[in-house]
Design a protein around this motif. Structure first.
Motif, PDB file in Angstrom:
ATOM      1  N   ARG A   1      74.462  45.439  32.655  1.00  0.00           N
ATOM      2  CA  ARG A   1      74.436  43.891  32.483  1.00  0.00           C
ATOM      3  C   ARG A   1      72.802  43.202  32.852  1.00  0.00           C
ATOM      4  NH1 ARG A   1      79.899  44.342  34.060  1.00  0.00           N
ATOM      5  NH2 ARG A   1      79.461  44.341  36.314  1.00  0.00           N
ATOM      6  N   ALA A   2      72.162  43.799  33.729  1.00  0.00           N
ATOM      7  CA  ALA A   2      70.664  43.195  34.210  1.00  0.00           C
ATOM      8  C   ALA A   2      69.944  43.497  32.866  1.00  0.00           C
ATOM      9  CB  ALA A   2      70.206  44.067  35.309  1.00  0.00           C
ATOM     10  N   ARG A   3      70.310  44.753  32.495  1.00  0.00           N
ATOM     11  CA  ARG A   3      69.471  45.016  30.983  1.00  0.00           C
ATOM     12  C   ARG A   3      69.592  44.244  29.797  1.00  0.00           C
ATOM     13  NH1 ARG A   3      68.359  51.476  30.186  1.00  0.00           N
ATOM     14  NH2 ARG A   3      67.976  50.647  28.149  1.00  0.00           N
ATOM     15  N   ILE A   4      70.912  43.798  29.658  1.00  0.00           N
ATOM     16  CA  ILE A   4      71.431  42.818  28.742  1.00  0.00           C
ATOM     17  C   ILE A   4      70.788  41.401  28.837  1.00  0.00           C
ATOM     18  CG2 ILE A   4      73.380  41.682  27.531  1.00  0.00           C
ATOM     19  CD1 ILE A   4      74.956  44.269  28.421  1.00  0.00           C
ATOM     20  N   ALA A   5      70.945  41.091  30.417  1.00  0.00           N
ATOM     21  CA  ALA A   5      70.311  39.684  30.508  1.00  0.00           C
ATOM     22  C   ALA A   5      68.622  39.695  30.370  1.00  0.00           C
ATOM     23  CB  ALA A   5      70.358  39.535  32.057  1.00  0.00           C
ATOM     24  N   LYS A   6      67.998  40.877  30.579  1.00  0.00           N
ATOM     25  CA  LYS A   6      66.426  40.830  30.218  1.00  0.00           C
ATOM     26  C   LYS A   6      66.462  40.754  28.650  1.00  0.00           C
ATOM     27  CE  LYS A   6      63.720  43.547  32.126  1.00  0.00           C
ATOM     28  NZ  LYS A   6      63.284  44.860  32.477  1.00  0.00           N
ATOM     29  N   ARG A   7      67.286  41.279  27.793  1.00  0.00           N
ATOM     30  CA  ARG A   7      67.144  41.263  26.343  1.00  0.00           C
ATOM     31  C   ARG A   7      67.472  39.715  25.995  1.00  0.00           C
ATOM     32  NH1 ARG A   7      66.142  44.305  22.170  1.00  0.00           N
ATOM     33  NH2 ARG A   7      65.782  46.139  23.555  1.00  0.00           N
TER      34      ARG A   7
END
Length: 296
Positions: A188-194
């Motif tokens: 989810r942290a990766r998705i938030a960055k994207r």
């Protein structure tokens, strides 16, 4: 009240996110819609296949597994990071899960522990099976994790959701452990960055200030009351007018008025909300869909 995407729209948004997409057989007409409803859509669910090999895994997810009729998901994400679309509509992937978890996904709040199986998840979630044995030893190549990130971000971007609308099967149904091998909080942290425009991927140690978001975050329903003045209200009103929901004789302007409330109620009705859910006071789901520009 998000409605399912058409097959063409799903392909379009995935490719726009940089995903390599393969359309499998008659996937556009392959679903379980005769067995139950499909929608409203509330989120994305990630699984692992407990299989190896792309061709075999895709065939299983298209057809069936141990008597469970396919499609078993909407797409299969292989080790190279390619997405194989196998279903369009209701799919046998989520099963019964926790209604409290669904409520948290809708509210985009912290997930409670899943301790019930009382809600039909196949109705509410896009599902993606990721090829992995699920034994904790089978590796997750970066290309595969990046594809998970991109797929989830593409769908969230389409609906105006945050990363909190993405969950793992293990967070939905008691007793499940998939996906095993990475954490959903990390994904989810990766998705938030994207979604923030920076791309996901691993932590590079780059701590540059994040760019200002293009759209204003939801300020909370309590922000909208008689006497409130803000350039955000003007920006909101202009978006309502652009969407054909403006009910203004003058303006819009920076002060919250009955005309703002009436206009916003028209927007809520446009999205399919009814009754108290269309009272003209912004909620997070409708606000995110309106995409009000950020203001200073």
């Amino acid at each position: 009240m998000a409605q399912p995407m058409s097959a063409s729209k799903l392909v379009e948004i995935l490719r726009a996110e940089g995903v390599t997409v393969h359309e499998v057989r008659d996937w556009r007409h392959h679903n379980r819609n005769t067995k139950g409803p499909w929608g409203p859509i509330n989120g994305v669910m990630i699984h692992h296949t407990v299989t190896s090999g792309t061709a075999a895994s895709v065939d299983i997810c298209y057809d069936d597994y141990s008597g469970l009729p396919g499609p078993l998901c909407h797409g299969v994400i292989d080790k190279k990071g390619h997405v194989h679309l196998v279903g369009n509509g209701r799919a046998n992937h989520a099963g019964l899960g926790d209604s409290d978890v669904l409520r948290a996904v809708v509210d985009e709040s912290g997930l409670p522990h899943d301790n019930e199986a009382d809600t039909d998840g196949n109705r509410h979630f896009y599902g993606f099976e990721c090829i992995n044995l699920g034994d904790g030893k089978d590796p997750w190549p970066e290309a595969q994790k990046e594809a998970i990130e991109k797929v989830a971000a593409a769908i969230c971007r389409h609906y105006g959701w945050s990363e909190r609308s993405v969950i793992g099967h293990k967070e939905w149904q008691p007793g499940k452990q998939d996906p095993r091998g990475f954490t959903m909080d990390g994904m989810r942290a990766r998705i938030a960055k994207r979604l923030a425009g920076k791309g996901g991927g691993t932590d590079s140690g780059d701590h540059k200030p994040a760019p200002r978001p293009a759209h204003a975050p939801f300020p909370g329903s309590g922000f909208f009351h008689t006497g409130q003045r803000s350039p955000l209200i003007t920006a909101m009103g202009r978006r309502l007018v652009a969407e054909g929901c403006g009910r203004y004789e003058r303006g819009p302007g920076p002060e919250w008025t009955e005309a703002d409330r009436t206009s916003y109620a028209a927007w809520q009705h446009h999205l399919g909300f009814r009754g108290q859910d269309a009272d003209g006071i912004p909620g997070k789901t409708s606000w995110d869909r309106l995409k009000v520009p950020a203001v200073d």
